[in-house]
Design a protein around this motif. Structure first.
Motif, PDB file in Angstrom:
ATOM      1  N   THR A   1       0.828  -1.206   0.000  1.00 12.09           N
ATOM      2  CA  THR A   1       0.000   0.000   0.000  1.00 12.09           C
ATOM      3  C   THR A   1       0.857   1.249   0.000  1.00 12.09           C
ATOM      4  O   THR A   1       0.607   2.206  -0.737  1.00 12.09           O
ATOM      5  N   ALA A   2       1.911   1.242   0.830  1.00 13.08           N
ATOM      6  CA  ALA A   2       2.800   2.408   0.885  1.00 13.08           C
ATOM      7  C   ALA A   2       3.505   2.624  -0.438  1.00 13.08           C
ATOM      8  O   ALA A   2       3.676   3.760  -0.893  1.00 13.08           O
ATOM      9  N   LEU A   3       3.925   1.542  -1.079  1.00  7.27           N
ATOM     10  CA  LEU A   3       4.611   1.659  -2.355  1.00  7.27           C
ATOM     11  C   LEU A   3       3.663   2.180  -3.419  1.00  7.27           C
ATOM     12  O   LEU A   3       4.037   3.014  -4.246  1.00  7.27           O
ATOM     13  N   ALA A   4       2.427   1.721  -3.384  1.00  6.70           N
ATOM     14  CA  ALA A   4       1.460   2.171  -4.375  1.00  6.70           C
ATOM     15  C   ALA A   4       1.185   3.656  -4.245  1.00  6.70           C
ATOM     16  O   ALA A   4       0.911   4.346  -5.233  1.00  6.70           O
ATOM     17  N   ARG A   5       1.279   4.181  -3.034  1.00  8.07           N
ATOM     18  CA  ARG A   5       1.033   5.609  -2.836  1.00  8.07           C
ATOM     19  C   ARG A   5       2.089   6.470  -3.491  1.00  8.07           C
ATOM     20  O   ARG A   5       1.907   7.665  -3.690  1.00  8.07           O
ATOM     21  N   GLU A   6       3.251   5.857  -3.782  1.00  9.93           N
ATOM     22  CA  GLU A   6       4.322   6.626  -4.416  1.00  9.93           C
ATOM     23  C   GLU A   6       4.224   6.620  -5.935  1.00  9.93           C
ATOM     24  O   GLU A   6       5.129   7.069  -6.629  1.00  9.93           O
ATOM     25  N   LEU A   7       3.131   6.086  -6.446  1.00 13.56           N
ATOM     26  CA  LEU A   7       2.962   6.026  -7.898  1.00 13.56           C
ATOM     27  C   LEU A   7       2.998   7.422  -8.474  1.00 13.56           C
ATOM     28  O   LEU A   7       2.285   8.318  -8.045  1.00 13.56           O
ATOM     29  N   ARG A   8       3.853   7.596  -9.439  1.00  9.35           N
ATOM     30  CA  ARG A   8       3.963   8.876 -10.122  1.00  9.35           C
ATOM     31  C   ARG A   8       3.759   8.638 -11.612  1.00  9.35           C
ATOM     32  O   ARG A   8       4.092   7.587 -12.129  1.00  9.35           O
ATOM     33  N   ALA A   9       3.269   9.635 -12.326  1.00  2.37           N
ATOM     34  CA  ALA A   9       3.007   9.451 -13.752  1.00  2.37           C
ATOM     35  C   ALA A   9       3.688  10.538 -14.549  1.00  2.37           C
ATOM     36  O   ALA A   9       3.629  11.707 -14.205  1.00  2.37           O
ATOM     37  N   VAL A  10       4.394  10.127 -15.611  1.00  2.74           N
ATOM     38  CA  VAL A  10       4.881  11.078 -16.597  1.00  2.74           C
ATOM     39  C   VAL A  10       3.729  11.299 -17.564  1.00  2.74           C
ATOM     40  O   VAL A  10       3.314  10.385 -18.260  1.00  2.74           O
ATOM     41  N   ARG A  11       3.204  12.480 -17.598  1.00  2.42           N
ATOM     42  CA  ARG A  11       2.008  12.743 -18.385  1.00  2.42           C
ATOM     43  C   ARG A  11       2.321  13.767 -19.476  1.00  2.42           C
ATOM     44  O   ARG A  11       2.268  14.970 -19.237  1.00  2.42           O
ATOM     45  N   PRO A  12       2.672  13.313 -20.671  1.00  2.00           N
ATOM     46  CA  PRO A  12       2.888  14.235 -21.769  1.00  2.00           C
ATOM     47  C   PRO A  12       1.624  15.021 -22.059  1.00  2.00           C
ATOM     48  O   PRO A  12       0.517  14.569 -21.748  1.00  2.00           O
ATOM     49  N   PRO A  13       1.757  16.217 -22.645  1.00  2.00           N
ATOM     50  CA  PRO A  13       0.577  17.034 -22.921  1.00  2.00           C
ATOM     51  C   PRO A  13      -0.452  16.279 -23.752  1.00  2.00           C
ATOM     52  O   PRO A  13      -0.116  15.616 -24.725  1.00  2.00           O
ATOM     53  N   VAL A  14      -1.709  16.370 -23.360  1.00  2.00           N
ATOM     54  CA  VAL A  14      -2.786  15.686 -24.066  1.00  2.00           C
ATOM     55  C   VAL A  14      -3.475  16.675 -25.004  1.00  2.00           C
ATOM     56  O   VAL A  14      -3.942  17.723 -24.569  1.00  2.00           O
ATOM     57  N   PRO A  15      -3.541  16.376 -26.302  1.00  2.00           N
ATOM     58  CA  PRO A  15      -4.201  17.281 -27.239  1.00  2.00           C
ATOM     59  C   PRO A  15      -5.674  17.441 -26.903  1.00  2.00           C
ATOM     60  O   PRO A  15      -6.298  16.575 -26.297  1.00  2.00           O
ATOM     61  N   GLN A  16      -6.248  18.553 -27.328  1.00  2.00           N
ATOM     62  CA  GLN A  16      -7.653  18.814 -27.078  1.00  2.00           C
ATOM     63  C   GLN A  16      -8.555  17.953 -27.948  1.00  2.00           C
ATOM     64  O   GLN A  16      -9.717  17.759 -27.639  1.00  2.00           O
ATOM     65  N   LEU A  49       7.552   3.627  -7.736  1.00  2.00           N
ATOM     66  CA  LEU A  49       6.770   3.352  -8.932  1.00  2.00           C
ATOM     67  C   LEU A  49       6.543   4.642  -9.702  1.00  2.00           C
ATOM     68  O   LEU A  49       6.279   5.698  -9.107  1.00  2.00           O
ATOM     69  N   PHE A  50       6.673   4.587 -11.018  1.00  2.00           N
ATOM     70  CA  PHE A  50       6.234   5.698 -11.855  1.00  2.00           C
ATOM     71  C   PHE A  50       5.743   5.116 -13.171  1.00  2.00           C
ATOM     72  O   PHE A  50       6.050   3.982 -13.531  1.00  2.00           O
ATOM     73  N   LYS A  51       4.961   5.894 -13.880  1.00  2.00           N
ATOM     74  CA  LYS A  51       4.291   5.389 -15.068  1.00  2.00           C
ATOM     75  C   LYS A  51       4.591   6.273 -16.262  1.00  2.00           C
ATOM     76  O   LYS A  51       4.539   7.506 -16.174  1.00  2.00           O
ATOM     77  N   VAL A  52       4.925   5.648 -17.388  1.00  2.00           N
ATOM     78  CA  VAL A  52       5.107   6.335 -18.654  1.00  2.00           C
ATOM     79  C   VAL A  52       4.091   5.743 -19.626  1.00  2.00           C
ATOM     80  O   VAL A  52       4.177   4.551 -19.957  1.00  2.00           O
ATOM     81  N   TYR A  53       3.133   6.561 -20.051  1.00  2.00           N
ATOM     82  CA  TYR A  53       2.007   6.056 -20.829  1.00  2.00           C
ATOM     83  C   TYR A  53       1.348   4.923 -20.047  1.00  2.00           C
ATOM     84  O   TYR A  53       0.981   5.125 -18.893  1.00  2.00           O
TER      85      TYR A  53
END
Length: 296
Positions: free
Chosen positions: A6-21, A190-194
């Motif tokens: 649970t603690a590890l999941a809370r550290e989830l980070r996301a690389v979020r490239p700009p999303v087109p409109q 943890l971090f997320k790319v796409y």
């Protein structure tokens, strides 16, 4: 176990490239997000050529040259080998092991500990310079950081990786709006790319018992296992800047040489173009070339 996951999941980070409109049409020129994994520089370690049969040497001057060349080589790979592509962000992942030595909390610093602290500034300067170059070439730069945690064997010593990260961030604070540091308080993050979730981890964490399914990652990025770079199943094991530091066996693979891992994460194809970027100028470019063999 549940609490750790649970603690590890809370550290989830996301690389979020700009999303087109509007809904994005398939873009054949999209390269995705490059990931450069840096770890195990061991700044302050030293040994001469004689210890490795003339294959390798290491000291702070060599470390500085190799660190700069790794950044340069990463740029060259992305610009030359993947020409014609554009990238929405860049991940510069810091996996620990940057300083040789530690300091004690219970007494005044001795000479060796003072030298270890002084190395923090040197490493931070190299990281700050490299990240500054990245910020000029890519729209967003994300810097996740983990460090080896002190164990009962280390206590009351303080390991210096986190101080390196804090100083690097402070050097860049207020100057680069497109750089984000994410400094973990543990040796896992943890971090997320796409749609690809990475677990950045320092290998000598004795507390890591949760499985891949429990934590929920797609790729494990493992530091602290140098010097050999390798990719096994869904695990990427980073190399080091040190390279081989003892008398070599009959055969040395190119992956034993000073290198760091580079790859590109694509929104549709996932992880691709995984390869080492070398810290020495004379490393051959092709992974298909013959391994380095000790002279008779």
């Amino acid at each position: 176990m549940k609490a750790k996951v649970t603690a590890l999941a809370r550290e989830l980070r996301a690389v979020r490239p700009p999303v087109p409109q509007v809904r994005r049409r398939k873009d054949t020129s999209l390269g995705g997000v490059p990931v450069l994994m840096l770890s195990d520089w061991r700044w302050g370690a030293a040994f001469p050529f004689e210890d490795t049969a003339g294959v390798n040497e290491y000291n702070e001057d060599v470390a500085k040259e190799r660190a700069q060349r790794v950044f340069q080589s990463a740029f060259e790979v992305l610009k030359d080998n993947l020409a014609g592509h554009h990238y929405e962000a860049f991940v510069c992942a810091l996996g620990g092991g940057f300083i040789e030595g530690s300091v004690s909390l219970l007494k005044a610093f001795n000479a060796a500990e003072l030298q270890a602290v002084e190395r923090v500034g040197a490493v931070a300067n190299e990281l700050a310079d490299g990240i500054t170059q990245l910020s000029r070439e890519f729209p967003e730069v994300y810097v996740p950081c983990v460090a080896r945690q002190a164990t009962a064997h280390d206590a009351p010593a303080v390991l210096l990786d986190k101080l390196v990260y804090d100083v690097t961030r402070d050097l860049l604070e207020g100057t680069l709006d497109n750089v984000t540091f994410d400094i973990s308080t543990s040796s896992d993050m943890l971090f997320k790319v796409y749609d690809t979730t990475f677990l950045l981890s320092h290998a000598d964490n004795p507390q890591r018992t949760a499985t891949r399914e429990e934590v929920g990652y797609d790729r494990l990025m493992l530091a602290g296992r140098g010097p050999r770079f390798k990719s096994v199943d869904e695990t990427i094991v980073n190399g080091s800047l040190i390279g081989p530091r003892c008398w070599p066996d009959d055969r040395l693979l190119r992956e034993d040489m000073p290198c760091q891992a580079l790859w590109v994460t694509h929104p549709e194809k996932g992880v691709g173009y995984l390869q080492p970027v070398f810290g020495d100028a004379l490393m051959p470019d092709s992974m298909e070339l013959a391994p380095i063999v000790r002279a008779a």
